[in-house]
Motif scaffolding. Structure first.
Motif, PDB file in Angstrom:
ATOM      1  N   PRO A  87      31.042  61.080  31.479  1.00  8.47           N
ATOM      2  CA  PRO A  87      31.377  59.975  32.378  1.00  8.47           C
ATOM      3  C   PRO A  87      30.175  59.502  33.187  1.00  8.47           C
ATOM      4  O   PRO A  87      29.387  60.315  33.694  1.00  8.47           O
ATOM      5  CB  PRO A  87      32.441  60.574  33.312  1.00  8.47           C
ATOM      6  N   VAL A  88      30.047  58.195  33.328  1.00  8.43           N
ATOM      7  CA  VAL A  88      29.049  57.588  34.204  1.00  8.43           C
ATOM      8  C   VAL A  88      29.621  57.417  35.611  1.00  8.43           C
ATOM      9  O   VAL A  88      28.910  57.541  36.609  1.00  8.43           O
ATOM     10  CB  VAL A  88      28.598  56.234  33.627  1.00  8.43           C
ATOM     11  N   ARG A  89      30.899  57.145  35.677  1.00  9.45           N
ATOM     12  CA  ARG A  89      31.634  56.963  36.933  1.00  9.45           C
ATOM     13  C   ARG A  89      33.108  57.191  36.611  1.00  9.45           C
ATOM     14  O   ARG A  89      33.473  57.304  35.441  1.00  9.45           O
ATOM     15  CB  ARG A  89      31.426  55.554  37.510  1.00  9.45           C
ATOM     16  N   PRO A  90      33.986  57.268  37.620  1.00 14.34           N
ATOM     17  CA  PRO A  90      35.415  57.369  37.307  1.00 14.34           C
ATOM     18  C   PRO A  90      35.883  56.182  36.463  1.00 14.34           C
ATOM     19  O   PRO A  90      35.352  55.069  36.569  1.00 14.34           O
ATOM     20  CB  PRO A  90      36.076  57.378  38.690  1.00 14.34           C
ATOM     21  N   ALA A  91      36.877  56.422  35.632  1.00 11.93           N
ATOM     22  CA  ALA A  91      37.437  55.350  34.811  1.00 11.93           C
ATOM     23  C   ALA A  91      38.191  54.363  35.692  1.00 11.93           C
ATOM     24  O   ALA A  91      38.894  54.747  36.634  1.00 11.93           O
ATOM     25  CB  ALA A  91      38.376  55.930  33.770  1.00 11.93           C
ATOM     26  N   ALA A  92      38.051  53.079  35.404  1.00 12.16           N
ATOM     27  CA  ALA A  92      38.864  52.053  36.037  1.00 12.16           C
ATOM     28  C   ALA A  92      40.120  51.880  35.191  1.00 12.16           C
ATOM     29  O   ALA A  92      40.040  51.576  33.997  1.00 12.16           O
ATOM     30  CB  ALA A  92      38.097  50.730  36.125  1.00 12.16           C
ATOM     31  N   SER A  93      41.278  52.105  35.796  1.00 14.37           N
ATOM     32  CA  SER A  93      42.546  52.088  35.079  1.00 14.37           C
ATOM     33  C   SER A  93      42.977  50.670  34.706  1.00 14.37           C
ATOM     34  O   SER A  93      42.565  49.681  35.325  1.00 14.37           O
ATOM     35  CB  SER A  93      43.622  52.735  35.966  1.00 14.37           C
ATOM     36  N   TRP A  94      43.869  50.592  33.734  1.00 20.83           N
ATOM     37  CA  TRP A  94      44.507  49.313  33.393  1.00 20.83           C
ATOM     38  C   TRP A  94      45.314  48.759  34.564  1.00 20.83           C
ATOM     39  O   TRP A  94      45.609  47.560  34.606  1.00 20.83           O
ATOM     40  CB  TRP A  94      45.413  49.474  32.173  1.00 20.83           C
ATOM     41  N   MET A  95      45.657  49.600  35.539  1.00 21.65           N
ATOM     42  CA  MET A  95      46.399  49.150  36.706  1.00 21.65           C
ATOM     43  C   MET A  95      45.484  48.596  37.799  1.00 21.65           C
ATOM     44  O   MET A  95      45.965  48.111  38.819  1.00 21.65           O
ATOM     45  CB  MET A  95      47.219  50.312  37.277  1.00 21.65           C
ATOM     46  N   ASP A  96      44.177  48.640  37.591  1.00 19.60           N
ATOM     47  CA  ASP A  96      43.210  48.245  38.604  1.00 19.60           C
ATOM     48  C   ASP A  96      43.298  46.742  38.903  1.00 19.60           C
ATOM     49  O   ASP A  96      43.494  45.929  37.995  1.00 19.60           O
ATOM     50  CB  ASP A  96      41.804  48.589  38.117  1.00 19.60           C
ATOM     51  N   GLY A  97      43.145  46.387  40.175  1.00 18.03           N
ATOM     52  CA  GLY A  97      43.256  44.984  40.566  1.00 18.03           C
ATOM     53  C   GLY A  97      41.993  44.384  41.132  1.00 18.03           C
ATOM     54  O   GLY A  97      42.011  43.255  41.622  1.00 18.03           O
ATOM     55  N   ARG A  98      40.844  45.088  41.041  1.00 19.10           N
ATOM     56  CA  ARG A  98      39.637  44.613  41.716  1.00 19.10           C
ATOM     57  C   ARG A  98      39.115  43.285  41.174  1.00 19.10           C
ATOM     58  O   ARG A  98      38.432  42.544  41.880  1.00 19.10           O
ATOM     59  CB  ARG A  98      38.544  45.681  41.644  1.00 19.10           C
ATOM     60  N   ALA A  99      39.413  42.977  39.934  1.00 17.90           N
ATOM     61  CA  ALA A  99      38.840  41.781  39.301  1.00 17.90           C
ATOM     62  C   ALA A  99      39.745  40.554  39.413  1.00 17.90           C
ATOM     63  O   ALA A  99      39.523  39.569  38.716  1.00 17.90           O
ATOM     64  CB  ALA A  99      38.531  42.066  37.836  1.00 17.90           C
ATOM     65  N   HIS A 100      40.725  40.583  40.316  1.00 15.90           N
ATOM     66  CA  HIS A 100      41.681  39.465  40.338  1.00 15.90           C
ATOM     67  C   HIS A 100      41.006  38.149  40.714  1.00 15.90           C
ATOM     68  O   HIS A 100      41.419  37.074  40.250  1.00 15.90           O
ATOM     69  CB  HIS A 100      42.846  39.773  41.281  1.00 15.90           C
ATOM     70  N   GLU A 101      39.944  38.191  41.544  1.00 16.46           N
ATOM     71  CA  GLU A 101      39.285  36.937  41.920  1.00 16.46           C
ATOM     72  C   GLU A 101      38.567  36.313  40.730  1.00 16.46           C
ATOM     73  O   GLU A 101      38.547  35.086  40.568  1.00 16.46           O
ATOM     74  CB  GLU A 101      38.316  37.185  43.064  1.00 16.46           C
ATOM     75  N   LEU A 102      37.970  37.140  39.886  1.00 15.25           N
ATOM     76  CA  LEU A 102      37.358  36.619  38.659  1.00 15.25           C
ATOM     77  C   LEU A 102      38.415  35.993  37.766  1.00 15.25           C
ATOM     78  O   LEU A 102      38.200  34.912  37.188  1.00 15.25           O
ATOM     79  CB  LEU A 102      36.647  37.751  37.913  1.00 15.25           C
ATOM     80  N   LEU A 103      39.564  36.650  37.657  1.00 14.45           N
ATOM     81  CA  LEU A 103      40.619  36.107  36.819  1.00 14.45           C
ATOM     82  C   LEU A 103      41.143  34.801  37.399  1.00 14.45           C
ATOM     83  O   LEU A 103      41.418  33.846  36.651  1.00 14.45           O
ATOM     84  CB  LEU A 103      41.755  37.120  36.671  1.00 14.45           C
ATOM     85  N   ASP A 104      41.275  34.727  38.717  1.00 14.57           N
ATOM     86  CA  ASP A 104      41.674  33.466  39.345  1.00 14.57           C
ATOM     87  C   ASP A 104      40.710  32.350  38.955  1.00 14.57           C
ATOM     88  O   ASP A 104      41.129  31.219  38.653  1.00 14.57           O
ATOM     89  CB  ASP A 104      41.686  33.616  40.871  1.00 14.57           C
ATOM     90  N   GLN A 105      39.421  32.667  38.982  1.00 14.10           N
ATOM     91  CA  GLN A 105      38.401  31.673  38.629  1.00 14.10           C
ATOM     92  C   GLN A 105      38.563  31.225  37.180  1.00 14.10           C
ATOM     93  O   GLN A 105      38.503  30.017  36.868  1.00 14.10           O
ATOM     94  CB  GLN A 105      37.023  32.273  38.853  1.00 14.10           C
ATOM     95  N   TRP A 106      38.803  32.178  36.277  1.00 13.88           N
ATOM     96  CA  TRP A 106      38.929  31.845  34.861  1.00 13.88           C
ATOM     97  C   TRP A 106      40.235  31.100  34.575  1.00 13.88           C
ATOM     98  O   TRP A 106      40.282  30.273  33.664  1.00 13.88           O
ATOM     99  CB  TRP A 106      38.835  33.117  34.023  1.00 13.88           C
ATOM    100  N   LEU A 107      41.266  31.405  35.340  1.00 16.38           N
ATOM    101  CA  LEU A 107      42.504  30.638  35.202  1.00 16.38           C
ATOM    102  C   LEU A 107      42.282  29.195  35.608  1.00 16.38           C
ATOM    103  O   LEU A 107      42.801  28.257  34.980  1.00 16.38           O
ATOM    104  CB  LEU A 107      43.610  31.267  36.051  1.00 16.38           C
ATOM    105  N   ALA A 108      41.501  28.996  36.659  1.00 15.53           N
ATOM    106  CA  ALA A 108      41.282  27.643  37.184  1.00 15.53           C
ATOM    107  C   ALA A 108      40.343  26.825  36.310  1.00 15.53           C
ATOM    108  O   ALA A 108      40.549  25.605  36.138  1.00 15.53           O
ATOM    109  CB  ALA A 108      40.734  27.731  38.609  1.00 15.53           C
ATOM    110  N   ASP A 109      39.321  27.454  35.745  1.00 16.91           N
ATOM    111  CA  ASP A 109      38.323  26.657  35.008  1.00 16.91           C
ATOM    112  C   ASP A 109      38.583  26.577  33.510  1.00 16.91           C
ATOM    113  O   ASP A 109      37.801  25.975  32.764  1.00 16.91           O
ATOM    114  CB  ASP A 109      36.909  27.181  35.275  1.00 16.91           C
TER     115      ASP A 109
END
Length: 473
Positions: A87-109
């Motif tokens: 491991p390089v760092r802890p795994a980010a789970s499929w339940m993780d929500g940190r990237a929601h702002e990026l997804l908002d951006q991609w939904l909009a553009d």
């Protein structure tokens, strides 16, 4: 003896089966989820140690030689490892929500829709595309230190066998895989700003690639890195004919329908999971929260799981007017629509409402969400159901009524069973798949209650539409 390993989100399990598909024994170990500020992570060393632990315990209980083993596990997320598979760092789970702002951006553009039209994958915050883009922006040192961005089962397979880092077409399906060519779509990688990180994507291995286990299993045991948990459950439940479906009532509420029709023109939601058979997919609508929603209600009200059946019997269909929109995940919802900011709603409660009303309303809300997903996935044939929710006979009767169709209940470790069947096909071992996937029960709906719930389902859709409008306001 045949062994199936299922590396779940909260529990790691290993199950042993005989050649007729009878479940001989199961070993399980819990694994922790670390939740903080919308981040949901897992310790890879803890997960791997749990895998070795359940395998050691299982093989110690049963003296039969191991013919072969199959591996499956949770999908999505990002499991960053170095060149040695560490491991390089802890795994980010499929339940993780940190990237929601990026997804908002991609939904909009329009990026979100473009990716869906190319791959059949509707991205959500916890899938590798948004997570890798988030790490690239806010934690680039982790990506710099990593050799490969694996998926859960691939990390385990790499460690168990020492085989080179690879994945399979099922895990690769979200969000970079072109389902027609079964290769990564470099235009999608570019759209997500990850061309300079392209080398982190795990090579897609040959479906028949296997290796010999080095620990946890008898030396030299043939181990296949099978499809991830959703398609493995479909195999374990016998869902392979086009039009047939599977509902997994687990932590994630997943609806899957087998298909040979790749239609990328509909509403961008869910995904097409590629299978070992080219030209065959699973149209998947994996809603974020299933039994986790009920768990939250039970914990909040101080009710134990063993009380659910009795409570469902205490209150009538419709829960005396209490309604639940069961969108409890920190990252919102991903199927059969994508709303990263959608949250659960509890309405119709008054001083006369009881714990039984809350429990029934939650079970009904989960059922309505399942019906929505199955319709969107194109269910036309029979429906199998599996997962932890099947342990409640009363909930299964309620689900049959809410869905308005018979349920083929498949109990036991269905994902592990599917992992064995996938391994057997890859190794050329002759197993009777029909016998292995025989349902344990068939639950028929009550006609009167099904008609009542059909009307209540329309009310659910109306309330959901209002909640989505408020989310966007």
């Amino acid at each position: 003896m045949y062994i199936g390993i299922d590396v779940g989100t909260s529990t790691v399990k290993a199950a042993a089966f005989d050649s007729d598909g009878r479940e001989l024994a199961v070993e399980a170990r819990p694994v922790a989820l670390a939740l903080h500020g919308g981040h949901v992570e897992q310790d890879m060393e803890e997960v791997y140690a749990a895998v070795v632990g359940v395998l050691d315990a299982l093989t110690a209980r049963i003296a039969e030689p191991v013919e072969l083993a199959g591996l499956t596990g949770q999908g999505d997320g990002v499991w960053l490892v170095d060149a040695a598979g560490r491991p390089v760092r802890p795994a980010a789970s499929w339940m993780d929500g940190r990237a929601h702002e990026l997804l908002d951006q991609w939904l909009a553009d329009g990026t979100f829709e473009t990716v869906f039209r190319r791959t059949g994958s509707a991205m959500f915050p916890g899938c590798p595309g948004p997570l890798l883009a988030w790490f690239d922006r806010y934690e680039p040192a982790a990506l710099d230190a990593a050799a490969t961005a694996l998926y859960c089962k691939d990390m385990v397979f790499r460690r168990l066998t020492g085989a080179p880092a690879t994945t399979d077409v099922s895990d690769a399906s979200m969000p970079f895989l072109d389902p027609r060519t079964r290769t990564y779509d470099n235009r999608v990688v570019e759209l997500l700003g990850l061309t300079h990180r392209r080398g982190l994507l795990a090579p897609i291995g040959d479906p028949i690639a296997t290796a010999e286990a080095r620990e946890g299993l008898p030396p030299g045991t043939r181990l296949a890195n099978g499809p991830y948990d959703l398609p493995s459950c479909a195999l374990g439940a016998g869902v392979t004919a086009p039009g047939d479906g599977l509902l997994i009532v687990g932590t994630c509420l997943a609806s899957l329908v087998a298909t040979t029709d790749l239609d990328l023109k509909g509403e961008p939601a869910g995904l097409y999971i590629s299978t070992d058979r080219p030209g065959h997919w699973l149209r998947a609508m994996p809603a974020m929260v299933g039994t986790a929603a009920l768990d939250w209600v039970l914990t909040t009200t101080g009710v134990g799981h063993e009380e659910v059946d009795a409570l469902l019997a205490e209150t009538p269909p419709g829960a005396n007017g209490v309604r639940v929109l069961p969108y409890f995940a920190p990252s919102g919802e991903r199927a059969p629509f994508v709303e990263p900011r959608l949250r659960a709603e509890l309405t119709g409660v008054c001083l006369e409402s009881t714990k039984a009303d809350l429990v029934r309303a939650t079970c009904e809300g989960i059922g309505f969400a399942a019906r929505h997903c199955l319709q969107a996935a194109g269910l036309t044939g029979s429906l199998a159901v599996c997962g932890g929710g099947t342990r409640s006979p009363a909930w299964m009767r309620l689900l049959a009524d809410v869905l308005g169709r018979p349920l083929r209940v498949v109990e036991g470790e269905v994902g592990a069973r599917g992992a064995v069947l996938a391994a057997a096909e890859r190794f050329g071992a002759a197993l009777d798949a029909a016998a292995w996937t025989e349902p344990t029960a068939v639950v028929e709906p009550d006609a009167a209650r099904a008609a009542y719930y059909a009307n209540l389902y329309e009310d659910h859709l109306a309330r959901l539409a209002q909640a989505r409008d408020r989310t966007r306001a």
